[in-house]
Motif scaffolding. Structure first.
Motif, PDB file in Angstrom:
ATOM      1  N   ARG A 121       0.828  -1.210   0.000  1.00 40.01           N
ATOM      2  CA  ARG A 121       0.000   0.000   0.000  1.00 40.01           C
ATOM      3  C   ARG A 121       0.866   1.266   0.000  1.00 40.01           C
ATOM      4  O   ARG A 121       0.501   2.272  -0.616  1.00 40.01           O
ATOM      5  N   LYS A 122       2.003   1.200   0.665  1.00 40.06           N
ATOM      6  CA  LYS A 122       2.894   2.359   0.720  1.00 40.06           C
ATOM      7  C   LYS A 122       3.515   2.666  -0.639  1.00 40.06           C
ATOM      8  O   LYS A 122       3.930   3.805  -0.898  1.00 40.06           O
ATOM      9  N   SER A 123       3.594   1.656  -1.504  1.00 39.08           N
ATOM     10  CA  SER A 123       4.200   1.871  -2.821  1.00 39.08           C
ATOM     11  C   SER A 123       3.224   2.501  -3.821  1.00 39.08           C
ATOM     12  O   SER A 123       3.625   2.916  -4.908  1.00 39.08           O
ATOM     13  N   SER A 124       1.948   2.597  -3.456  1.00 46.86           N
ATOM     14  CA  SER A 124       0.929   3.101  -4.387  1.00 46.86           C
ATOM     15  C   SER A 124       1.219   4.511  -4.910  1.00 46.86           C
ATOM     16  O   SER A 124       1.088   4.763  -6.115  1.00 46.86           O
ATOM     17  N   ASN A 127      11.386  -7.851  -9.273  1.00 44.98           N
ATOM     18  CA  ASN A 127      11.577  -7.154  -7.994  1.00 44.98           C
ATOM     19  C   ASN A 127      12.565  -5.995  -8.080  1.00 44.98           C
ATOM     20  O   ASN A 127      13.496  -5.876  -7.278  1.00 44.98           O
ATOM     21  N   LEU A 128      12.362  -5.123  -9.060  1.00 46.62           N
ATOM     22  CA  LEU A 128      13.162  -3.908  -9.152  1.00 46.62           C
ATOM     23  C   LEU A 128      12.783  -2.951  -8.023  1.00 46.62           C
ATOM     24  O   LEU A 128      11.609  -2.844  -7.643  1.00 46.62           O
ATOM     25  N   SER A 129      13.770  -2.246  -7.489  1.00 47.13           N
ATOM     26  CA  SER A 129      13.475  -1.188  -6.525  1.00 47.13           C
ATOM     27  C   SER A 129      12.829  -0.021  -7.262  1.00 47.13           C
ATOM     28  O   SER A 129      12.810   0.011  -8.508  1.00 47.13           O
ATOM     29  N   GLU A 130      12.300   0.936  -6.533  1.00 51.63           N
ATOM     30  CA  GLU A 130      11.676   2.091  -7.172  1.00 51.63           C
ATOM     31  C   GLU A 130      12.687   2.827  -8.056  1.00 51.63           C
ATOM     32  O   GLU A 130      12.373   3.231  -9.182  1.00 51.63           O
ATOM     33  N   GLU A 131      13.892   2.982  -7.548  1.00 53.70           N
ATOM     34  CA  GLU A 131      14.940   3.657  -8.316  1.00 53.70           C
ATOM     35  C   GLU A 131      15.295   2.867  -9.571  1.00 53.70           C
ATOM     36  O   GLU A 131      15.455   3.443 -10.658  1.00 53.70           O
ATOM     37  N   GLU A 132      15.396   1.540  -9.423  1.00 51.56           N
ATOM     38  CA  GLU A 132      15.731   0.697 -10.578  1.00 51.56           C
ATOM     39  C   GLU A 132      14.623   0.698 -11.620  1.00 51.56           C
ATOM     40  O   GLU A 132      14.889   0.710 -12.828  1.00 51.56           O
ATOM     41  N   LEU A 133      13.364   0.670 -11.167  1.00 47.91           N
ATOM     42  CA  LEU A 133      12.239   0.678 -12.100  1.00 47.91           C
ATOM     43  C   LEU A 133      12.186   1.998 -12.868  1.00 47.91           C
ATOM     44  O   LEU A 133      11.978   2.011 -14.089  1.00 47.91           O
ATOM     45  N   SER A 134      12.375   3.110 -12.166  1.00 51.20           N
ATOM     46  CA  SER A 134      12.364   4.418 -12.833  1.00 51.20           C
ATOM     47  C   SER A 134      13.442   4.493 -13.908  1.00 51.20           C
ATOM     48  O   SER A 134      13.194   4.963 -15.029  1.00 51.20           O
ATOM     49  N   LYS A 135      14.623   4.008 -13.560  1.00 54.18           N
ATOM     50  CA  LYS A 135      15.732   4.038 -14.513  1.00 54.18           C
ATOM     51  C   LYS A 135      15.434   3.153 -15.722  1.00 54.18           C
ATOM     52  O   LYS A 135      15.702   3.540 -16.877  1.00 54.18           O
ATOM     53  N   LYS A 136      14.856   1.966 -15.482  1.00 54.35           N
ATOM     54  CA  LYS A 136      14.545   1.032 -16.565  1.00 54.35           C
ATOM     55  C   LYS A 136      13.502   1.618 -17.505  1.00 54.35           C
ATOM     56  O   LYS A 136      13.629   1.515 -18.733  1.00 54.35           O
ATOM     57  N   LEU A 137      12.473   2.262 -16.947  1.00 53.86           N
ATOM     58  CA  LEU A 137      11.406   2.834 -17.771  1.00 53.86           C
ATOM     59  C   LEU A 137      11.930   4.028 -18.565  1.00 53.86           C
ATOM     60  O   LEU A 137      11.504   4.257 -19.708  1.00 53.86           O
ATOM     61  N   LEU A 151       3.867   4.273  -7.604  1.00 49.52           N
ATOM     62  CA  LEU A 151       3.363   3.615  -8.807  1.00 49.52           C
ATOM     63  C   LEU A 151       2.385   4.518  -9.566  1.00 49.52           C
ATOM     64  O   LEU A 151       2.327   4.495 -10.802  1.00 49.52           O
ATOM     65  N   LYS A 152       1.616   5.332  -8.841  1.00 49.75           N
ATOM     66  CA  LYS A 152       0.711   6.272  -9.497  1.00 49.75           C
ATOM     67  C   LYS A 152       1.495   7.270 -10.353  1.00 49.75           C
ATOM     68  O   LYS A 152       1.084   7.599 -11.481  1.00 49.75           O
ATOM     69  N   SER A 153       2.611   7.758  -9.794  1.00 47.26           N
ATOM     70  CA  SER A 153       3.404   8.740 -10.541  1.00 47.26           C
ATOM     71  C   SER A 153       4.015   8.113 -11.783  1.00 47.26           C
ATOM     72  O   SER A 153       4.042   8.731 -12.855  1.00 47.26           O
ATOM     73  N   VAL A 154       4.482   6.861 -11.666  1.00 42.00           N
ATOM     74  CA  VAL A 154       5.055   6.157 -12.803  1.00 42.00           C
ATOM     75  C   VAL A 154       3.980   5.876 -13.851  1.00 42.00           C
ATOM     76  O   VAL A 154       4.197   6.055 -15.058  1.00 42.00           O
ATOM     77  N   THR A 198      -6.176   3.525  -7.127  1.00 44.36           N
ATOM     78  CA  THR A 198      -5.180   2.991  -8.064  1.00 44.36           C
ATOM     79  C   THR A 198      -5.872   2.702  -9.392  1.00 44.36           C
ATOM     80  O   THR A 198      -6.736   1.816  -9.470  1.00 44.36           O
ATOM     81  N   PRO A 199      -5.502   3.426 -10.469  1.00 46.22           N
ATOM     82  CA  PRO A 199      -6.276   3.409 -11.715  1.00 46.22           C
ATOM     83  C   PRO A 199      -5.918   2.321 -12.717  1.00 46.22           C
ATOM     84  O   PRO A 199      -6.481   2.269 -13.799  1.00 46.22           O
ATOM     85  N   TRP A 200      -4.987   1.441 -12.360  1.00 49.20           N
ATOM     86  CA  TRP A 200      -4.563   0.434 -13.324  1.00 49.20           C
ATOM     87  C   TRP A 200      -5.435  -0.823 -13.270  1.00 49.20           C
ATOM     88  O   TRP A 200      -6.434  -0.878 -12.537  1.00 49.20           O
TER      89      TRP A 200
END
Length: 395
Positions: free
Chosen positions: A295-298, A379-389, A301-304, A336-338
């Motif tokens: 829930r804390k990651s929502s 299981n990418l971290s938030e930083e890793e996911l942002s960089k990948k995208l 994820l919304k911003s991404v 969460t809109p997805w």
């Protein structure tokens, strides 16, 4: 009752656990002071299927019981259930093993009347008990006392204790989170060292597997080192079989593999398949309404999602909730809109069906898929996911 147990015995056998032959035999005898007559059941817990497997049963007569084998047995951890009195664990091996215990007041924490359990005749069990004592010695180190004193207070509360008091202790324990992590890290290092120092010991996978052989503690490379190290008697244990099944699942779900398709229900009852998202980069997010980190990651994820949804990015959230009302409420509360679907539980004692298929050991677990459904990362971290995208979409 007796016929049902015999049917279970015939229907299921642990491979290589009980072998025909007369070279070695084992026996397990028990004396339980204060007990009368009843039934004693010998069983193992199959962690892969999440169910108890009954192997044998015998009568409890005047507080005494006896199991014998015509053949040899591979050393492994078993559970002995004594009628309605409780249960205890014992490492069986090819030797005459004796257990003594007594009946005492009911302990609601262990759901047992059995007390002062003493096992003799099993060198493997002796080693197991020593290891458990060594782990407890780490927990009782003076530097961890502020945290462990709170644990002791929580564990000593009676079942009817006020919930406010429980919550207060849990809050205080959270303040000692750094001590808790330091203690658990030391225990993890101790168990890891034991495993590599004793790779063929049957207790090595037992003491390690359930709480340490997890992706949130180990990289896949570290898991591989452990699986390659274990040998001999260690590989004949039921716990090793569980580790192997988990390792094989994770290996199968590594980057480069095609994510297996599944079809589940959406909040409005429609059917949605993973293949319906083909043509987009998809973040497959395994979560649950009761999972705090999920829930804390929502917000992140919304911003991404807002940044990339029009570029060909989708999130498919797979809920592990059994209570669908709480699942739907969490979606509404978090806005969460997805895409959302909920997993199924064909076996109530086992993990959810799709979560099992995807080797989900903890929540949240995520997979990033390409437009063809090929796994790019896990299981990418938030930083890793942002960089990948950013790499994928160029923005």
């Amino acid at each position: 009752m007796r016929k049902i147990i015999i049917i279970c015995l015939v229907a299921f056998c642990f491979q290589a656990c009980w072998l025909e032959g007369d070279k070695n035999k084992f026996s397990l005898t028990g004396e339980i002071a204060g007990a009368g007559d009843g039934l004693v059941i010998l069983e193992q817990f199959d962690w892969t299927k999440r169910e108890r497997i009954v192997f044998d049963s015998t009568e409890l007569k005047d507080g005494e019981f006896r199991f014998t084998s015509k053949g040899s047995i591979n050393p492994d951890l078993w559970l002995v259930r004594v009628d309605s009195l409780g249960s205890f664990e014992v490492f069986l091996e090819n030797s005459p093993i004796k257990v003594k215990a007594k009946i005492g007041d009911y302990n609601y924490k262990t759901s047992s009347y059995l007390q002062d359990i003493n096992v003799t005749g099993s060198t493997v069990h002796n080693l197991y008990e020593k290891h458990q004592a060594d782990v407890m010695a780490i927990r009782r180190k003076s530097e961890y006392a502020p945290y462990m004193s709170l644990v002791d207070q929580l564990n000593s509360l009676p079942q009817e204790a006020d919930q406010t008091l429980r919550d207060s202790l849990l809050m205080e324990m959270k303040k000692q989170d750094s001590l808790s992590k330091a203690m658990n890290n030391e225990i993890h290092e101790f168990k890891t060292k034991f495993l590599f120092d004793n790779p063929s010991s049957p207790i090595a996978p037992v003491i390690y597997a359930l709480f340490n052989f997890r992706e949130n503690l180990l990289s896949f490379e570290e898991m591989t080192r452990i699986m390659e190290a274990l040998s001999g008697d260690a590989t004949n244990t039921s716990t090793y079989k569980y580790m192997k099944s988990q390792y094989d699942l994770i290996a199968r779900m590594s980057p480069g593999a095609v994510a297996p398709n599944f079809t589940l229900n959406t909040p409005d009852g429609k059917r949605l398949s993973l293949t319906d998202t083909r043509g987009k980069y998809v973040l497959l997010d395994f979560w649950a309404s009761w999972c705090v980190p999920c829930r804390k990651s929502s917000p992140y994820l919304k911003s991404v999602y807002a940044k990339y949804k029009d570029q060909g990015f989708e999130i498919l959230a797979v809920s592990n909730d059994t209570n669908h009302d709480k699942w739907k409420k969490a979606i509404s509360d978090d806005q969460t809109p997805w895409l959302h679907v909920v997993d199924t539980f064909p076996n109530k004692r086992a993990a959810a069906e799709v979560a099992t298929l995807y080797a989900v050991q903890f929540l949240p677990t995520t997979y990033l898929l390409d437009p063809e459904g090929v796994i790019l990362a896990r299981n990418l971290s938030e930083e890793e996911l942002s960089k990948k995208l950013e790499e994928i979409f160029g923005i």
